[in-house]
Write a protein that holds these residues in place. Structure first.
Motif, PDB file in Angstrom:
ATOM      1  N   ARG A 100       1.007  -1.330   0.007  1.00  0.00           N
ATOM      2  CA  ARG A 100      -0.080  -0.082  -0.008  1.00  0.00           C
ATOM      3  C   ARG A 100       0.856   1.229  -0.102  1.00  0.00           C
ATOM      4  O   ARG A 100       1.957   1.067   0.676  1.00  0.00           O
ATOM      5  CB  ARG A 100      -0.906   0.036   1.166  1.00  0.00           C
ATOM      6  CG  ARG A 100      -0.374  -0.641   2.349  1.00  0.00           C
ATOM      7  CD  ARG A 100      -1.232  -0.203   3.648  1.00  0.00           C
ATOM      8  NE  ARG A 100      -2.235  -1.080   4.218  1.00  0.00           N
ATOM      9  CZ  ARG A 100      -2.304  -2.310   4.497  1.00  0.00           C
ATOM     10  NH1 ARG A 100      -1.173  -2.907   4.604  1.00  0.00           N
ATOM     11  NH2 ARG A 100      -3.433  -3.042   4.932  1.00  0.00           N
ATOM     12  N   HIS A 142       2.490   2.841   3.154  1.00  0.00           N
ATOM     13  CA  HIS A 142       3.732   1.915   3.675  1.00  0.00           C
ATOM     14  C   HIS A 142       4.927   2.209   2.734  1.00  0.00           C
ATOM     15  O   HIS A 142       5.874   2.047   3.348  1.00  0.00           O
ATOM     16  CB  HIS A 142       3.276   0.697   3.718  1.00  0.00           C
ATOM     17  CG  HIS A 142       2.397   0.206   4.989  1.00  0.00           C
ATOM     18  ND1 HIS A 142       1.915  -1.049   5.435  1.00  0.00           N
ATOM     19  CD2 HIS A 142       1.635   1.015   5.653  1.00  0.00           C
ATOM     20  CE1 HIS A 142       1.095  -0.907   6.337  1.00  0.00           C
ATOM     21  NE2 HIS A 142       0.955   0.266   6.487  1.00  0.00           N
ATOM     22  N   CYS A 189      -0.322  -6.577   6.007  1.00  0.00           N
ATOM     23  CA  CYS A 189       0.756  -5.806   5.861  1.00  0.00           C
ATOM     24  C   CYS A 189       1.946  -7.119   5.799  1.00  0.00           C
ATOM     25  O   CYS A 189       1.850  -7.812   6.698  1.00  0.00           O
ATOM     26  CB  CYS A 189       0.949  -4.965   6.880  1.00  0.00           C
ATOM     27  SG  CYS A 189       2.690  -4.096   6.867  1.00  0.00           S
ATOM     28  N   ARG A 190       2.731  -6.872   4.836  1.00  0.00           N
ATOM     29  CA  ARG A 190       3.955  -7.873   5.015  1.00  0.00           C
ATOM     30  C   ARG A 190       5.329  -7.062   5.041  1.00  0.00           C
ATOM     31  O   ARG A 190       6.344  -7.575   4.596  1.00  0.00           O
ATOM     32  CB  ARG A 190       4.046  -8.569   3.554  1.00  0.00           C
ATOM     33  CG  ARG A 190       3.036  -9.797   3.428  1.00  0.00           C
ATOM     34  CD  ARG A 190       2.722 -10.015   1.955  1.00  0.00           C
ATOM     35  NE  ARG A 190       2.327  -8.723   1.399  1.00  0.00           N
ATOM     36  CZ  ARG A 190       2.790  -8.546   0.019  1.00  0.00           C
ATOM     37  NH1 ARG A 190       3.545  -9.398  -0.512  1.00  0.00           N
ATOM     38  NH2 ARG A 190       2.315  -7.552  -0.693  1.00  0.00           N
ATOM     39  N   CYS A 191       5.216  -5.803   5.430  1.00  0.00           N
ATOM     40  CA  CYS A 191       6.501  -5.099   5.868  1.00  0.00           C
ATOM     41  C   CYS A 191       7.225  -5.612   7.136  1.00  0.00           C
ATOM     42  O   CYS A 191       6.432  -6.226   7.805  1.00  0.00           O
ATOM     43  CB  CYS A 191       6.128  -3.537   6.209  1.00  0.00           C
ATOM     44  SG  CYS A 191       5.131  -2.701   4.573  1.00  0.00           S
TER      45      CYS A 191
END
Ligand SMILES: [Zn+2]
Length: 268
Positions: A227, A230, A255-257
């Protein structure tokens, strides 16, 4: 002055996530094939019977109005079987536990590598918080998995009963039933992604803080699904105390941060 060895980045456990998703998807497919069979073999014939009786004497209510009971019975039978034999507590706990353990093992190894690069004290040696955290996470994930068959059967029942009431064609109902499976599969995908990110994020945060790391660098997953909000955080350094306005990598839905540890002496 010799350069310090670079800290290994924090990694996202894609394979663990994929295994979790696959395991839940298999349960859905299993249940769906039972439902499909019941629909074809038990429900459709009842609907045909009902509809032809309506045609024959249009003014009279159908004689066989226990048809709805028969359909309901058949639906309840598959539902019960699905909960007992497929989405059972044992199976769901097994899948959730294997998933949480997988994330933990992956993260533990990752953090240990980061630790040895900077020769800090390994926080993964003694972790009194971990047991409780894992227990809670297993429970939460079982609850998430549990919603899948519940929502699935609610939708299927609505499709069948509304379809009968509204005079929908068998084909349309069949199409809606197939779509319902896709909805469930997507839900499984969402849960796997979302939970991997948030559990990984919480484990990383706790472990970094336990090894004395006060700051982290936000790192996005660097693909098209990141996104924008992010992406703009990517590469920026935040304190663990405050996060990015209270937000930490992995926390947001899907979220994969990840958080890369920043050590006091390496801050630019
Ligand atoms: Zn993110």
């Amino acid at each position: 002055m010799p350069r310090k060895p670079k800290t290994p980045p924090t990694r996202f456990p894609h394979a663990v996530m994929a295994n979790y998703y696959t395991a839940v998807r298999k349960l859905i497919e299993n249940v769906h094939s039972e439902v499909w069979q019941a629909f074809q073999k038990e429900i459709v014939p009842e609907i045909h019977k009902y509809r032809s009786s309506m045609k024959n004497d249009a003014d009279e209510p159908p004689e066989d109005d226990n048809m709805l009971d028969k359909i309901q019975e058949s639906m309840e039978k598959v539902r019960e079987k699905a909960i007992k034999a497929v989405f059972s507590q044992t199976v769901m706990e097994f899948i959730a536990r294997r998933f949480i353990r997988g994330v933990n093992k992956f993260n533990k190894r990752n953090i240990s590598k980061q630790v040895s690069a900077v020769k800090a004290v390994d926080p993964t040696v003694n972790e009194p918080w971990l047991r409780g955290f894992m227990q809670v996470s297993v429970k939460e994930n079982v609850n998430y998995i549990k919603t899948i068959p519940e929502e699935y059967f609610n939708r299927i029942e609505t499709i069948v009963f509304q379809g009968v009431k509204g005079g929908k064609s068998i084909n349309d109902m069949a199409g809606d039933i197939r779509k319902t499976k896709e909805v469930s599969v997507n839900r499984a995908k969402f849960i796997a992604r979302d939970q991997t990110g948030s559990i990984l994020g919480q484990m990383t945060k706790t472990r970094h803080q336990n090894m004395g790391v006060k700051k982290f660098k936000w790192s996005d997953s660097d693909d098209s699904r990141v996104r924008d909000s992010h992406e703009s955080l990517d590469g920026r350094v935040f304190s663990y105390e405050e996060g990015a306005d209270g937000l930490y990598p992995g926390e947001d839905f899907n979220c994969r941060c990840v958080a890369i540890p920043v050590f006091d002496d390496e801050e630019e």
